[in-house]
Design a protein around this motif. Structure first.
Motif, PDB file in Angstrom:
ATOM      1  N   LEU A  50       0.836  -1.209   0.000  1.00 25.60           N
ATOM      2  CA  LEU A  50       0.000   0.000   0.000  1.00 25.60           C
ATOM      3  C   LEU A  50       0.866   1.253   0.000  1.00 25.60           C
ATOM      4  N   TRP A  51       1.910   1.244   0.808  1.00 30.19           N
ATOM      5  CA  TRP A  51       2.828   2.374   0.895  1.00 30.19           C
ATOM      6  C   TRP A  51       3.490   2.627  -0.467  1.00 30.19           C
ATOM      7  N   ALA A  52       3.954   1.544  -1.091  1.00 31.16           N
ATOM      8  CA  ALA A  52       4.603   1.673  -2.401  1.00 31.16           C
ATOM      9  C   ALA A  52       3.622   2.187  -3.450  1.00 31.16           C
ATOM     10  N   ASP A  53       2.396   1.685  -3.409  1.00 30.98           N
ATOM     11  CA  ASP A  53       1.388   2.142  -4.372  1.00 30.98           C
ATOM     12  C   ASP A  53       1.108   3.634  -4.214  1.00 30.98           C
ATOM     13  N   ARG A  54       1.075   4.112  -2.961  1.00 27.83           N
ATOM     14  CA  ARG A  54       0.822   5.537  -2.721  1.00 27.83           C
ATOM     15  C   ARG A  54       1.962   6.400  -3.247  1.00 27.83           C
ATOM     16  N   LEU A  55       3.186   5.892  -3.217  1.00 27.05           N
ATOM     17  CA  LEU A  55       4.347   6.681  -3.630  1.00 27.05           C
ATOM     18  C   LEU A  55       4.771   6.444  -5.075  1.00 27.05           C
ATOM     19  N   ARG A  56       4.138   5.483  -5.741  1.00 26.48           N
ATOM     20  CA  ARG A  56       4.571   5.100  -7.089  1.00 26.48           C
ATOM     21  C   ARG A  56       4.552   6.275  -8.070  1.00 26.48           C
ATOM     22  N   ALA A  57       3.490   7.049  -8.087  1.00 21.88           N
ATOM     23  CA  ALA A  57       3.397   8.172  -9.032  1.00 21.88           C
ATOM     24  C   ALA A  57       4.489   9.197  -8.757  1.00 21.88           C
ATOM     25  N   GLU A  58       4.747   9.474  -7.487  1.00 24.21           N
ATOM     26  CA  GLU A  58       5.805  10.430  -7.130  1.00 24.21           C
ATOM     27  C   GLU A  58       7.169   9.904  -7.560  1.00 24.21           C
ATOM     28  N   PHE A  59       7.418   8.624  -7.342  1.00 24.12           N
ATOM     29  CA  PHE A  59       8.686   8.017  -7.748  1.00 24.12           C
ATOM     30  C   PHE A  59       8.837   8.057  -9.266  1.00 24.12           C
ATOM     31  N   ASP A  60       7.766   7.682  -9.972  1.00 22.87           N
ATOM     32  CA  ASP A  60       7.827   7.672 -11.436  1.00 22.87           C
ATOM     33  C   ASP A  60       8.101   9.065 -11.992  1.00 22.87           C
ATOM     34  N   ALA A  61       7.488  10.085 -11.384  1.00 19.82           N
ATOM     35  CA  ALA A  61       7.710  11.455 -11.842  1.00 19.82           C
ATOM     36  C   ALA A  61       9.144  11.900 -11.576  1.00 19.82           C
ATOM     37  N   ALA A  62       9.715  11.483 -10.466  1.00 19.43           N
ATOM     38  CA  ALA A  62      11.076  11.890 -10.101  1.00 19.43           C
ATOM     39  C   ALA A  62      12.137  11.068 -10.825  1.00 19.43           C
ATOM     40  N   ASN A  63      11.772   9.892 -11.324  1.00 18.88           N
ATOM     41  CA  ASN A  63      12.738   8.991 -11.962  1.00 18.88           C
ATOM     42  C   ASN A  63      12.195   8.471 -13.286  1.00 18.88           C
ATOM     43  N   PRO A  64      12.004   9.339 -14.255  1.00 23.11           N
ATOM     44  CA  PRO A  64      11.393   8.897 -15.518  1.00 23.11           C
ATOM     45  C   PRO A  64      12.257   7.902 -16.290  1.00 23.11           C
ATOM     46  N   GLU A  65      13.554   7.854 -15.995  1.00 22.41           N
ATOM     47  CA  GLU A  65      14.429   6.911 -16.707  1.00 22.41           C
ATOM     48  C   GLU A  65      14.253   5.477 -16.207  1.00 22.41           C
ATOM     49  N   GLU A  66      13.632   5.302 -15.053  1.00 22.97           N
ATOM     50  CA  GLU A  66      13.400   3.957 -14.520  1.00 22.97           C
ATOM     51  C   GLU A  66      12.229   3.318 -15.263  1.00 22.97           C
ATOM     52  N   ILE A  67      12.459   2.121 -15.771  1.00 20.40           N
ATOM     53  CA  ILE A  67      11.416   1.409 -16.501  1.00 20.40           C
ATOM     54  C   ILE A  67      10.910   0.277 -15.621  1.00 20.40           C
ATOM     55  N   PRO A  68       9.615   0.235 -15.350  1.00 23.66           N
ATOM     56  CA  PRO A  68       9.075  -0.851 -14.527  1.00 23.66           C
ATOM     57  C   PRO A  68       9.359  -2.206 -15.175  1.00 23.66           C
ATOM     58  N   PRO A  69       9.627  -3.238 -14.379  1.00 25.92           N
ATOM     59  CA  PRO A  69       9.934  -4.564 -14.940  1.00 25.92           C
ATOM     60  C   PRO A  69       8.890  -5.053 -15.943  1.00 25.92           C
ATOM     61  N   SER A  70       7.620  -4.756 -15.688  1.00 26.30           N
ATOM     62  CA  SER A  70       6.570  -5.227 -16.593  1.00 26.30           C
ATOM     63  C   SER A  70       6.622  -4.548 -17.956  1.00 26.30           C
ATOM     64  N   ALA A  71       7.292  -3.409 -18.054  1.00 27.48           N
ATOM     65  CA  ALA A  71       7.360  -2.671 -19.313  1.00 27.48           C
ATOM     66  C   ALA A  71       8.676  -2.903 -20.049  1.00 27.48           C
ATOM     67  N   ARG A  72       9.593  -3.655 -19.472  1.00 25.93           N
ATOM     68  CA  ARG A  72      10.885  -3.897 -20.123  1.00 25.93           C
ATOM     69  C   ARG A  72      10.712  -4.851 -21.289  1.00 25.93           C
ATOM     70  N   HIS A  73      11.389  -4.552 -22.387  1.00 27.53           N
ATOM     71  CA  HIS A  73      11.279  -5.389 -23.567  1.00 27.53           C
ATOM     72  C   HIS A  73      12.055  -6.688 -23.422  1.00 27.53           C
ATOM     73  N   GLU A  74      13.112  -6.670 -22.594  1.00 23.90           N
ATOM     74  CA  GLU A  74      13.932  -7.879 -22.432  1.00 23.90           C
ATOM     75  C   GLU A  74      13.302  -8.854 -21.463  1.00 23.90           C
ATOM     76  N   GLY A  75      12.268  -8.480 -20.760  1.00 22.07           N
ATOM     77  CA  GLY A  75      11.632  -9.364 -19.781  1.00 22.07           C
ATOM     78  C   GLY A  75      12.334  -9.294 -18.453  1.00 22.07           C
ATOM     79  N   SER A  76      11.802  -9.991 -17.485  1.00 18.82           N
ATOM     80  CA  SER A  76      12.337  -9.938 -16.129  1.00 18.82           C
ATOM     81  C   SER A  76      13.692 -10.627 -16.007  1.00 18.82           C
ATOM     82  N   ALA A  77      14.040 -11.513 -16.933  1.00 17.75           N
ATOM     83  CA  ALA A  77      15.320 -12.209 -16.858  1.00 17.75           C
ATOM     84  C   ALA A  77      16.483 -11.252 -17.070  1.00 17.75           C
TER      85      ALA A  77
END
Length: 79
Positions: A50-77
């Motif tokens: 819950l804490w992470a979900d509340r802060l996710r938008a703030e983190f994403d805005a502050a770190n636009p270069e970070e790509i969530p694992p689900s959006a990576r083209h190479e996959g989680s491996a």
């Protein structure tokens, strides 16, 4: 007070007894504490999520270069 009978194979019981002894606890106390610890772990994980979900938008805005694992083209491996 409610109680519970738990069935183990001989090998399982040997391992559980060894784990209880390693913690300096009786088998009864060890199994009780194990159940309580798991309930507390689940509550912690739910709260952390819950804490992470509340802060996710703030983190994403502050770190636009970070790509969530689900959006990576190479996959989680590749992570």
């Amino acid at each position: 007070m409610p109680s519970l009978n738990v069935t183990f194979t001989d090998e399982e019981l040997k391992g559980v007894r060894a784990a209880a002894a390693a913690e300096g606890k009786s088998l009864k106390q060890y199994l009780h504490d194990l159940g309580i610890r798991e309930m507390e772990r689940q509550k912690f994980v739910a709260g952390a999520s819950l804490w992470a979900d509340r802060l996710r938008a703030e983190f994403d805005a502050a770190n636009p270069e970070e790509i969530p694992p689900s959006a990576r083209h190479e996959g989680s491996a590749a992570a």
